[in-house]
Every structure is written in C-alpha cells, then in structure tokens.
Motif scaffolding. Structure first.
Motif, short mmCIF file in Angstrom:
data_model
loop_
_atom_site.label_atom_id
_atom_site.label_comp_id
_atom_site.label_asym_id
_atom_site.label_seq_id
_atom_site.Cartn_x
_atom_site.Cartn_y
_atom_site.Cartn_z
N PRO A 68 0.83 -1.21 0.00
CA PRO A 68 0.00 0.00 0.00
C PRO A 68 0.87 1.27 0.00
CG PRO A 68 -0.80 -1.57 1.63
CD PRO A 68 0.48 -2.13 1.10
N ASN A 69 0.42 2.25 -0.75
CA ASN A 69 1.04 3.59 -0.81
C ASN A 69 2.48 3.60 -1.34
OD1 ASN A 69 -1.28 4.65 0.24
ND2 ASN A 69 -0.55 4.42 2.36
N GLN A 70 2.83 2.56 -2.08
CA GLN A 70 4.19 2.45 -2.58
C GLN A 70 4.60 3.68 -3.41
OE1 GLN A 70 4.41 -1.41 -3.96
NE2 GLN A 70 6.49 -1.34 -4.71
N ASN A 71 3.65 4.18 -4.20
CA ASN A 71 4.01 5.32 -5.07
C ASN A 71 4.03 6.65 -4.32
OD1 ASN A 71 1.35 5.42 -4.70
ND2 ASN A 71 0.73 5.30 -6.86
N LYS A 72 3.65 6.62 -3.03
CA LYS A 72 3.73 7.87 -2.24
C LYS A 72 5.12 8.06 -1.64
CE LYS A 72 -1.05 8.63 -1.24
NZ LYS A 72 -2.07 7.95 -0.45
N PHE A 73 5.92 6.96 -1.61
CA PHE A 73 7.25 7.03 -1.01
C PHE A 73 8.14 7.96 -1.84
CE2 PHE A 73 11.57 4.91 -0.71
CZ PHE A 73 11.88 5.43 0.54
N ASN A 74 8.71 8.97 -1.18
CA ASN A 74 9.51 9.98 -1.89
C ASN A 74 10.96 9.56 -2.12
OD1 ASN A 74 7.42 11.81 -2.09
ND2 ASN A 74 7.79 12.59 0.00
N GLY A 75 11.38 8.49 -1.43
CA GLY A 75 12.79 8.08 -1.54
C GLY A 75 13.04 7.32 -2.83
N LEU A 76 14.28 6.81 -2.93
CA LEU A 76 14.69 6.06 -4.11
C LEU A 76 14.21 4.62 -4.01
CD1 LEU A 76 16.74 5.84 -6.61
CD2 LEU A 76 18.38 5.05 -4.88
N GLN A 77 13.62 4.09 -5.08
CA GLN A 77 13.29 2.66 -5.14
C GLN A 77 14.07 2.05 -6.30
OE1 GLN A 77 9.34 1.06 -4.50
NE2 GLN A 77 8.56 3.12 -4.24
N ALA A 100 2.93 -0.96 5.12
CA ALA A 100 2.69 -0.03 4.00
C ALA A 100 3.82 0.98 3.93
CB ALA A 100 1.36 0.72 4.23
N PHE A 101 3.83 1.74 2.84
CA PHE A 101 4.75 2.87 2.72
C PHE A 101 4.07 4.14 3.21
CE2 PHE A 101 6.88 0.12 -0.36
CZ PHE A 101 8.20 0.45 -0.19
N TYR A 102 4.85 5.13 3.59
CA TYR A 102 4.36 6.50 3.71
C TYR A 102 5.40 7.39 3.02
CZ TYR A 102 7.59 7.68 7.55
OH TYR A 102 8.70 7.94 8.30
N GLU A 103 5.20 8.68 2.98
CA GLU A 103 6.05 9.56 2.17
C GLU A 103 7.55 9.35 2.42
OE1 GLU A 103 3.48 10.45 3.82
OE2 GLU A 103 2.08 11.31 2.38
N ASN A 104 7.92 9.17 3.72
CA ASN A 104 9.34 9.15 4.06
C ASN A 104 9.90 7.76 4.35
OD1 ASN A 104 9.41 11.94 3.86
ND2 ASN A 104 8.75 12.18 6.00
N GLY A 105 9.08 6.75 4.29
CA GLY A 105 9.59 5.42 4.65
C GLY A 105 8.49 4.38 4.70
N PHE A 129 13.31 6.03 5.64
CA PHE A 129 14.44 5.50 4.84
C PHE A 129 14.68 6.43 3.66
CE2 PHE A 129 12.93 1.72 7.04
CZ PHE A 129 14.11 1.12 7.43
N HIS A 130 15.94 6.51 3.25
CA HIS A 130 16.24 7.27 2.03
C HIS A 130 16.00 6.42 0.79
CE1 HIS A 130 18.95 9.38 5.00
NE2 HIS A 130 18.29 10.40 4.47
N ALA A 131 16.23 5.12 0.93
CA ALA A 131 16.17 4.27 -0.27
C ALA A 131 15.70 2.86 0.08
CB ALA A 131 17.55 4.19 -0.91
N VAL A 132 15.06 2.23 -0.90
CA VAL A 132 14.63 0.83 -0.77
C VAL A 132 15.22 0.07 -1.95
CG1 VAL A 132 12.64 -0.71 -0.94
CG2 VAL A 132 12.47 1.41 0.39
N ILE A 133 15.88 -1.05 -1.65
CA ILE A 133 16.41 -1.89 -2.75
C ILE A 133 15.61 -3.19 -2.78
CG2 ILE A 133 18.42 -2.94 -3.80
CD1 ILE A 133 20.18 -1.08 -2.19
N TRP A 134 14.90 -3.41 -3.88
CA TRP A 134 14.08 -4.62 -4.03
C TRP A 134 14.94 -5.76 -4.60
CZ3 TRP A 134 9.23 -4.38 -2.12
CH2 TRP A 134 8.61 -3.14 -2.03
N CYS A 135 15.20 -6.76 -3.76
CA CYS A 135 15.95 -7.94 -4.24
C CYS A 135 14.94 -9.09 -4.29
CB CYS A 135 17.10 -8.24 -3.30
SG CYS A 135 18.23 -6.85 -3.13
N THR A 136 13.91 -8.88 -5.09
CA THR A 136 12.73 -9.73 -5.03
C THR A 136 12.52 -10.56 -6.30
OG1 THR A 136 11.62 -7.61 -5.48
CG2 THR A 136 11.40 -8.51 -3.28
N GLY A 137 13.57 -10.70 -7.09
CA GLY A 137 13.53 -11.66 -8.18
C GLY A 137 12.92 -11.15 -9.48
#
Ligand SMILES: Cc1cc2nc3c(=O)[nH]c(=O)nc-3n(C[C@H](O)[C@H](O)[C@H](O)COP(=O)(O)OP(=O)(O)OC[C@H]3O[C@@H](n4cnc5c(N)ncnc54)[C@H](O)[C@@H]3O)c2cc1C
Length: 349
Positions: A139-148, A255-260, A271-279
C-alpha cells in the motif's frame, strides 16, 4: 528469403546451450540477441557480484569453465567464460537485434525484429527473466519519496553513502547487496521468513549435487535433507557480512508513507532508499501475438509448448525443466530440447 530450421531468441547461457547441441546436427539455425556483446543478463548485474555456484557448476555443456581465483567465480570471470564459449563454437549470432514479435504465417514463424524479418520452421525462446524484474506491491508504494531500486538496476553502493537503506528480499542477491551497502550506509533487512544460510562447510557445490540428484531421481528426495535450494550461499561478501553481524532480518512492513515504511505495529520508520531484491518473472512479450502466454507462462510439456508444438522455451525456471534457470541445470533441458527438434525434423540425434 532464408527459411531457418530453428531460430533461437536470446543469446544468454540458455540460448548458447541450445546452440551447442544444435551445431552438432545438420539443422540450419541462428541466434538473435538484443545485446551488443556476449554475456546475457550477466552484463547488467552489480559490479561485485560473485556467483553462488562454484566453478565446476558454473560451466556450460562441452567445455569446463577455467578454475576461478576464488572458490566462487566473479561476474567478470563468468562473462569472460561466456565470451570464450561463444568464440570457441563460432555460433551464428545476430547482435543488437531485438525480437519484437513472433507470429505464424503460411505455416512458418515470422520473427519481426528491430533489424529485419526472419523466417523459421521452429523457434526456441530463451529470453530469460532479467527484463522482467518483479517488485511486490505494498500500500502507498508510489507515495514514497525516496529512491526505489530493483537489484537489476543496482551497480554499487557509492550513491548510498551515509544514507538509511531498506533491503528487501532474503535470497543470494539480497544478502550480497546488503553486505556491500551496509559498509557505507545504515541498513535494515526485510525477508518473508528468517533467512537461512548454508553452513560454511557445505558450499554451493552441495546445491548443485542436490539439484542433479533431484533431477536424476525424478524429484524423489532419497537423500539427507541438509539444506534447501533457497539457502544463502556463503560467498566471501556474505561471510564477511556475517562476521560484521549485518544479517538481522525483520518481517515485512504494512505499508509505505512519504518518508519510509509503516511496520505491522503501526510504527513509522524513515528511509532514504529501498532496494528490491525480489527476483524476476519470465520475459515473454515477443510471444504475445501467438496467444499462448497466460500469467507470464506458456503451457509446456518439458520445454515444448503444448499449443504451439514447434516452439520450445528454455531456461526460464522449474516450469521449463528442473534447475533450468541455473548454469549447470540448463544443459540438460537444452539437450532434450534439441532431441525433440531433431525428432520433429526426423533427424537422428
Ligand atoms: C543476481 C543473480 C545471480 C545469479 N547467480 C547464479 C549463479 O551463481 N549460478 C547459477 O547457476 N545461476 C545464477 N543465476 C541464475 C541464472 O544463471 C541467470 O539468471 C542467467 O543469466 C539466466 O540465463 P538465460 O540465458 O536464461 O537468460 P539471460 O542471461 O537473461 O539471457 C537472455 C538473453 O536474451 C536477450 N533477450 C531478451 N529478450 C530479447 C528479445 N526480445 N530479443 C532479443 N534478445 C532478447 C537478453 O538480453 C539476453 O541477452 C543468477 C541470477 C541472478 C539474477
């Protein structure tokens, strides 16, 4: 107009493995690949990647990979091996050629590419998964302002120095990237289950012996279950990360929110950034015009499409043959695929 007996789409390890067996037949074949040089998906991986398969299980059919300097080959060593493998067997490859569509016309396959149109009596699709990275939705993944960033786009940790980074995914990619990032950033690791590391004294070799036994035993496991195929292999960076104690993992957030992210207990963490190592998922867009792709899969018997029996799919995962998405495993399915192609053309193998 040239009509090839077989066109292989994709010049990674799966495409080359099929080519290895085809070159020993009298069939006229061609490989089409969208990259500008050998290496397939390995070209677009992070710099410090170390294979989890030891040298003797990182070899394609017919020619053993030269011994690596360390227990596990580096990405560059494997790229050098793939390049030399292609040269050794002089496979016919057209590079920088993106296959856009595969269609049927007058009983032949019409293969439309970025360069020109090719015609073939049979097709092997070996396009891998790297062009279809998988990111689960929260939920709210696209609201996260950090790097994905997906692991496929991760190169090195230099842009993450001093940041707070969430690494998601409990496989080999997650463990290797976490080790590197945690040296320069504050990290947290999210995995679905508590991560399992293969004991140091049982190295990556065991995985492949086990994969091979499973294949030979037709998936009946009549040997001791010591480790699982999904356990994390202790390559150098992982051993070093374990020593530093970076592998405390937590279960997924809500869920995500704007900052994490918002954890299951309602607490927020920035968080500043999220790294998806999800295949990854199979990349099959070029086959859509044939109307055989459903939910990123084609119904197959082994590697052969049931609805389109002059089409084979190689290297995508267990649904196209046991361990077929590994270097060691793909050879077996490539060999049986070529036997079936030869049987179609009524040529003895
Ligand atoms: C991070 C990571 C580490 C891994 N480590 C190991 C390991 O240590 N040992 C192991 O055995 N396995 C490992 N694997 C698994 C597997 O060996 C690799 O994913 C391997 O690259 C799969 O080979 P492939 O030939 O099926 O696909 P790819 O290498 O992706 O090759 C497919 C080729 O087809 C091209 N292509 C795609 N679409 C088109 C198109 N429409 N037209 C033309 N060309 C196209 C691609 O650009 C590529 O060149 C790892 C995977 C990942 C992601």
């Amino acid at each position: 107009m040239i009509i090839y007996d077989t066109i292989i789409i994709g010049g990674g390890q799966a495409g080359l493995s099929v080519a290895y067996f085809l070159r020993r037949s009298s069939l006229e074949y061609l490989i089409l690949d969208n990259q500008d040089k050998p290496g397939g998906a390995w070209l677009n991986t992070w710099g410090s990647l170390q294979l989890f398969s030891p040298t003797q299980y990182s070899s394609l059919s017919g020619w053993q990979m030269p011994k690596s300097k360390e227990d596990y080959p580096t990405k560059q060593e494997f790229l050098d091996y793939l390049t030399a493998y292609e040269e050794r067997y002089s496979f016919p490859i057209k590079r920088n050629t993106v296959v856009l569509r595969v269609e049927k016309e007058n009983g032949l396959f019409k293969i439309t590419s970025s360069k020109s149109v090719y015609w073939a009596k049979t097709v092997v699709s070996a396009t891998g998964t790297a062009q279809n990275p998988y990111i689960p939705s929260y939920p709210n993944q696209n609201k996260f302002n950090g790097l994905q960033l997906h692991s496929v786009d991760y190169r090195d940790s230099k842009d993450l120095i001093g940041k707070k980074v969430l690494v998601i995914g409990g496989g080999n990619s997650g463990a290797q990237i976490l080790s590197e990032v945690s040296k320069v950033a504050e990290t947290k690791w999210v995995t679905l289950e508590p991560p399992q590391f293969m004991p140091e004294d049982i190295d990556g070799r065991y995985l492949f012996i086990k994969a091979n036994s499973s294949y030979l035993d037709n998936n009946t496991h009549n040997f001791e279950e010591k480790v699982s195929l999904s356990d994390i292999v202790q390559v150098e960076s992982v051993k070093e990360g374990l020593k530093r104690g970076v592998y405390d993992a937590v279960r997924p957030f809500h869920a995500f929110y704007e900052n994490g992210v918002i954890w299951q207990n309602g607490e927020k963490e920035a968080f500043h950034a999220v790294i998806w190592c999800t295949g990854f998922r199979p990349y099959l867009e070029h086959l859509y015009p044939l109307n055989i792709v459903e939910n990123n899969r084609v119904i197959t018997k082994n590697t052969r499409s049931i609805k389109e029996p002059r089409l084979w799919l190689v290297g995508y995962g267990s649904w196209t043959g046991f361990a077929s998405a590994t270097i060691y495993g793909v050879g077996k399915t490539a060999r049986t695929t070529v036997r079936e192609i030869q049987a179609y053309f009524k040529i003895d193998s």
